[in-house]
Design a protein around this motif. Sequence first.
Motif, PDB file in Angstrom:
ATOM      1  N   THR A  95       0.813  -0.911  -0.022  1.00 27.09           N
ATOM      2  CA  THR A  95      -0.115   0.079  -0.103  1.00 27.09           C
ATOM      3  C   THR A  95       0.890   1.275   0.194  1.00 27.09           C
ATOM      4  O   THR A  95       1.993   1.107   0.310  1.00 27.09           O
ATOM      5  CB  THR A  95      -0.956  -0.036   1.358  1.00 27.09           C
ATOM      6  N   THR A  96       0.284   2.267  -0.272  1.00 20.28           N
ATOM      7  CA  THR A  96       0.800   3.637  -0.170  1.00 20.28           C
ATOM      8  C   THR A  96       0.789   4.266   1.353  1.00 20.28           C
ATOM      9  O   THR A  96       0.026   4.983   1.537  1.00 20.28           O
ATOM     10  CB  THR A  96       0.224   4.844  -1.031  1.00 20.28           C
ATOM     11  N   GLY A  97       1.980   3.551   1.903  1.00 15.72           N
ATOM     12  CA  GLY A  97       2.002   3.897   3.537  1.00 15.72           C
ATOM     13  C   GLY A  97       1.153   2.934   4.108  1.00 15.72           C
ATOM     14  O   GLY A  97      -0.035   2.531   3.618  1.00 15.72           O
ATOM     15  N   GLU A 100      -2.740   4.148   3.719  1.00 20.66           N
ATOM     16  CA  GLU A 100      -3.466   3.473   2.807  1.00 20.66           C
ATOM     17  C   GLU A 100      -4.030   2.097   3.159  1.00 20.66           C
ATOM     18  O   GLU A 100      -5.019   1.637   3.115  1.00 20.66           O
ATOM     19  CB  GLU A 100      -2.963   3.612   1.543  1.00 20.66           C
ATOM     20  N   SER A 233       4.615  -0.894   7.742  1.00 19.59           N
ATOM     21  CA  SER A 233       5.164   0.088   6.991  1.00 19.59           C
ATOM     22  C   SER A 233       6.689   0.061   6.981  1.00 19.59           C
ATOM     23  O   SER A 233       7.217  -0.328   8.136  1.00 19.59           O
ATOM     24  CB  SER A 233       4.736   1.401   7.469  1.00 19.59           C
ATOM     25  N   ARG A 244       6.723   6.539   1.411  1.00 20.21           N
ATOM     26  CA  ARG A 244       5.127   6.013   1.674  1.00 20.21           C
ATOM     27  C   ARG A 244       4.834   4.493   1.065  1.00 20.21           C
ATOM     28  O   ARG A 244       4.043   4.482   0.190  1.00 20.21           O
ATOM     29  CB  ARG A 244       4.400   6.842   0.717  1.00 20.21           C
ATOM     30  N   ILE A 245       5.357   3.580   1.615  1.00 27.32           N
ATOM     31  CA  ILE A 245       5.334   2.218   1.297  1.00 27.32           C
ATOM     32  C   ILE A 245       4.765   1.433   2.693  1.00 27.32           C
ATOM     33  O   ILE A 245       5.586   1.235   3.520  1.00 27.32           O
ATOM     34  CB  ILE A 245       6.650   1.487   0.625  1.00 27.32           C
ATOM     35  N   ARG A 266      -7.173   2.205  -6.904  1.00 27.58           N
ATOM     36  CA  ARG A 266      -5.918   3.463  -7.065  1.00 27.58           C
ATOM     37  C   ARG A 266      -4.677   3.028  -7.937  1.00 27.58           C
ATOM     38  O   ARG A 266      -3.844   3.539  -7.792  1.00 27.58           O
ATOM     39  CB  ARG A 266      -5.619   3.730  -5.224  1.00 27.58           C
ATOM     40  N   PRO A 269       0.580   0.968  -6.005  1.00 23.85           N
ATOM     41  CA  PRO A 269       1.821   1.576  -5.147  1.00 23.85           C
ATOM     42  C   PRO A 269       2.863   2.159  -6.200  1.00 23.85           C
ATOM     43  O   PRO A 269       3.158   1.692  -7.132  1.00 23.85           O
ATOM     44  CB  PRO A 269       2.135   0.630  -4.196  1.00 23.85           C
ATOM     45  N   PRO A 270       3.582   3.249  -5.352  1.00 23.92           N
ATOM     46  CA  PRO A 270       4.808   3.982  -6.288  1.00 23.92           C
ATOM     47  C   PRO A 270       5.905   2.919  -6.743  1.00 23.92           C
ATOM     48  O   PRO A 270       6.246   2.349  -5.795  1.00 23.92           O
ATOM     49  CB  PRO A 270       5.010   5.088  -5.718  1.00 23.92           C
ATOM     50  N   GLN A 274       8.864   1.222  -4.303  1.00 26.31           N
ATOM     51  CA  GLN A 274       8.878  -0.397  -3.667  1.00 26.31           C
ATOM     52  C   GLN A 274      10.318  -0.846  -4.027  1.00 26.31           C
ATOM     53  O   GLN A 274      10.792  -1.691  -3.583  1.00 26.31           O
ATOM     54  CB  GLN A 274       7.862  -0.755  -4.886  1.00 26.31           C
TER      55      GLN A 274
END
Length: 397
Positions: A95-97, A100, A233, A244-245, A266, A269-270, A274
């Motif tokens: 997830t994004t952090g 999320e 996280s 932000r992972i 969404r 994730p970025p 990652q």
Amino acid sequence: MPNISAKGQAMPESPIRKLVPYAEKATEQGKEIFYLNIGQPDIKTPQVALDAVKNNDLEIISYSHSAGFASYREKLAGYYQRVNLPIESEDIIITTGGSEALLFAMGSITDPGDEVIIPEPFYANYNGFATSAGVEVVPVQAKFENGFALPPIAEFEKLITDRTKAILICNPGNPTGYLYTQEEIEQLSALVKKYDLFLVADEVYREFAYEGLKHFSVMAQEGLDEHAIMIDSVSKRYSMCGARIGCLVSKNKAVMQTAMKFAQARLSPPTFAQIASEAALETPQSYFNEVIEEYVQRRDTLIQGLESIPGVKVAKPNGAFYCIAELPVSDAEDFAKWMLEDFDYNGQTIMVAPAQGFYSTPNTGNNQVRIAYVLEQDNLKKAVEILRKGLEKYQAK
């Protein structure tokens, strides 16, 4: 003018960040600020993670799988297995952090009007996540006097209604630093099984356990597969807050299938984050040993300093890198603003997080602040002295 939504109006401000405008003004006035309000470690990010981003040969920054890179999920499952958690890659959604992951969890297990029981004080953004999901937070108050240990199970039980869907804990705790014992996790496990609830555990500080104590995960609890949801996280573990992972972890297939729909909505994730997070899994244990030793020293420096200030009381944490301190003031938020607006000691001041925002119960924690011991020890000593001088002047007003 069109109306702002009721949900938007109800969304609480972050007690961690709401005083930023005062800090910005103080900086413009030439004051040096010691930031004790936010859990941003000054520990260096592992070089292996930085190098993975710097040295990659990507020609296209493309989407990943909505659940995150398969290679990352496999390696992350391996990390959990090394700490004796029976987690497989299919039990993980990247997830994004951790934020999320919490939003996905709430979206997957609650409907508007449902209730989630949370021991307070708790991570302030739980209030915001609940507001986003249309969920009501039902607080059960932990006590300053016993270091914010788990409240008696009977206190939880009497709050359960037909709208209760989950109990949410943070272990070790933010903002308290309290580390739940295995017995406390077992008590909660028995309760959620009795009432067929979910037990959501925010475990992003799992590495930070002190005094020889061990972190006990909900994912290690036998017989809890259908009830346990873990939030994790890289932010604190590897000092990678800006990456932000995070991840959502559960053995409950219905939860994971539902959360996956939120993940698909969404997209993914970025990518670069990652890459860094996957590489960070190669970080040697020696890194964590040094970091934990440093945090223990910082904690002890801070606690000793705070306890030397007349009228200040502090609950000694056994995990994470926060503590709650009671100040000899009636309104800690007013004091925190005053420290930024009207006070300095040799051109320096401090920024703390008023603790009222870490409670759901109104008019609770008014004389408390959360302090993050994420600064090196010399700066913590300076910050404590500034607090001492500030309290003396504030009380003399």
